[in-house]
Write an enzyme that holds these catalytic residues in place. Structure first.
Site, short mmCIF file in Angstrom:
data_model
loop_
_atom_site.label_atom_id
_atom_site.label_comp_id
_atom_site.label_asym_id
_atom_site.label_seq_id
_atom_site.Cartn_x
_atom_site.Cartn_y
_atom_site.Cartn_z
N SER A 238 0.85 -1.19 0.00
CA SER A 238 0.00 0.00 0.00
C SER A 238 0.89 1.23 0.00
CB SER A 238 -0.90 0.01 1.24
OG SER A 238 -0.13 0.17 2.42
N LYS A 239 0.26 2.39 -0.01
CA LYS A 239 0.99 3.66 -0.09
C LYS A 239 2.02 3.80 1.03
CE LYS A 239 1.01 8.07 -1.75
NZ LYS A 239 1.11 8.49 -3.14
N ARG A 240 1.69 3.29 2.20
CA ARG A 240 2.62 3.47 3.33
C ARG A 240 3.91 2.67 3.14
NH1 ARG A 240 -0.82 -0.52 5.35
NH2 ARG A 240 0.20 -2.24 6.44
N HIS A 241 3.88 1.65 2.26
CA HIS A 241 5.09 0.88 1.99
C HIS A 241 5.92 1.50 0.86
CE1 HIS A 241 2.30 -2.39 3.54
NE2 HIS A 241 3.30 -2.41 4.40
N GLY A 242 5.40 2.54 0.24
CA GLY A 242 6.08 3.11 -0.92
C GLY A 242 5.43 2.68 -2.22
#
Length: 468
Positions: A238-242
């Protein structure tokens, strides 16, 4: 199998993200390795969420990565007549039927099945009614009720699905539009797709698609379901992982070849090799080297690999890519020898093009801005004679070469009776405004004689203006 034909079918409901880019890459590499065809298809049947901006962003990202297509782009919304033709074939052959059950009735069927401890599904109420088309009616596939459907997969092996759990799923909505599984199978058949490489989140759709192939009397394609890309915490990316869009990685200064290299290593391997050029990948890619386990996305590894690709590229290649990043720094520079010389000095230390552009600014600014701390430490009254000597010896040089520069600074060292470090650091601050820079000789050559001497003299003016 004849010519390998693969496809990449993104939905234009957002930008192209890492998982989609890897799927596109695997399909593209396989066709380039085998001399096949790569088809681009835009699955835009979700008209409420599909946008032209997303379509354009997908094209732009694929082009930046260098993933070109041989056929397409095809748009599903322009192919409704073809889908209707195939739906009618299925109805006429007895493999599909019209259903007038309301959504409330279907919900009740599912609740009844759930209460009985069974899988919630449509119970086939209209299966044998031989209904004809009418308002509000859907078309359902007449799925087999016994036996199983086996997905033969070159990555995951065989997976068996009991047909009793595959209900008579809808292939045409009440408004006449096709459902996803029907459109995909018809597209793949009519486009000659014989190899399907996709994420294993699509595996649940595959038995339904196999039933459609069989109902249409068509040969099955080869399936390769690739494990998902996960974040470092093993959760779905997801976005939080890049998991940003491909275009964001471009804007962060990653090279397209580095992205390809990193993406392919998320699930594919060739021995212990980590660094691959585009040519390497086309030569070595194969489906049997795709792993069965999910891959972990790691920004640090991507950045380290990007640094290696920057080091491996030629200054001329990097110049084309660097100019837009310099422009964002307010620097207008033409491609040419001066830019390439500057790049050559920065390559060993740059992890991204953003870093390289930031480090390159001092080369192209008319005047350098002295960092207060650096100037206070190294541009003192005591350094004035050394700077004067350096400027004088450099002005006297007929040819501005590394050998001549080294000779000139040796003379300064001898005359000033100082070691190289005592001369180099004030000189570095004079030329760059900071204490950090590329190697002193490479940097001076990239700056050129006039700019170097001008900056030394400006530093001398600064020192002379200091209070006693």
């Amino acid at each position: 199998m004849d010519t390998i034909i693969t496809r990449f079918p993104p939905s234009p409901t957002g930008y192209l993200h890492i998982g989609g880019a890897r799927t596109a890459l695997f399909n593209w590499l396989y066709t380039r390795k085998t001399g096949g065809k790569f088809v681009l298809r835009i699955e835009d049947t979700d008209q409420a969420r599909s946008t032209k901006e997303s379509v354009d962003a997908i094209f732009e990202s694929l082009e930046w990565l260098g993933i070109d297509w041989d056929e397409g782009p095809f748009f599903q919304t322009r192919r409704y007549d073809i889908y209707k033709e195939y739906i009618q074939k299925l109805v006429d052959s007895g493999h599909a039927y019209y259903c007038n059950c309301t959504s409330e009735e279907v919900d009740a069927m599912r609740e009844e099945a759930r209460a009985a401890g069974k899988k919630p599904m449509y119970n086939g109420k209209c299966r044998d009614k031989n209904l004809t088309p009418g308002p509000g009616m859907v078309v359902r596939i007449k799925a087999p009720r016994t036996g199983s459907t086996v997905v033969e997969d070159v990555v995951k092996g065989n997976t068996s699905f009991p047909n009793s759990e595959l209900d008579d799923f809808i292939i045409q909505r009440s408004d006449g539009s096709p459902m996803y599984n029907l459109a995909v199978v018809v597209d793949d058949l009519t486009m000659g797709i014989n190899t399907i490489i996709r994420g294993d989140d699509h595996l649940v759709n595959t038995p339904k698609q196999i039933l459609l192939y069989k109902a249409l009397g068509a040969e099955l394609p080869l399936f390769a379901h690739v494990p998902m890309v996960l974040g470092s915490d093993k959760a779905r990316l997801s976005k939080r992982h890049g998991a940003m869009s491909v275009s964001e990685y471009r804007d962060m200064g990653y090279l397209p070849d580095a992205m390809l290299n990193y993406l392919v290593r998320l699930g594919w391997s060739f021995g212990d090799q980590e660094f691959f050029t585009r040519k390497d990948l086309i030569e070595k890619f194969s489906l049997d080297h795709i792993g069965k386990s999910p891959s972990m996305f790691d920004m640090d590894k991507l950045t380290a690999l990007n640094a290696k690709h920057i080091q491996a590229a030629t200054p001329k290649e990097l110049a084309v890519m660097l100019i837009p990043f310099l422009e964002k720094q307010g620097i207008a520079v033409a491609q040419g020898p001066a830019l390439e010389l500057a790049i050559e000095t920065l390559q060993p230390r740059s992890k991204t093009l953003v870093e390289m552009a930031q480090s390159a600014v001092f080369y192209f600014k008319e005047e350098v801005e002295l960092e207060e701390k650096a100037a206070k430490k190294f541009l003192k009254k005591a350094t004035l004679p050394t700077l004067e000597l350096t400027a004088g010896y450099m002005e006297a040089l007929d040819e501005f070469t590394q050998e001549n520069l080294e000779d000139a600074l040796k003379k300064v060292m001898e005359e000033a009776e100082l070691k190289f470090g005592k001369i180099a650091q004030p000189l570095r601050v004079a030329l760059t405004g900071t204490t950090v820079s590329p190697g002193i000789f490479e940097m001076i050559l990239a700056l050129g004689k006039n700019k170097t001497i001008h900056r030394i003299k400006k530093a001398m003016d600064y020192v002379e203006s200091l209070p006693e």
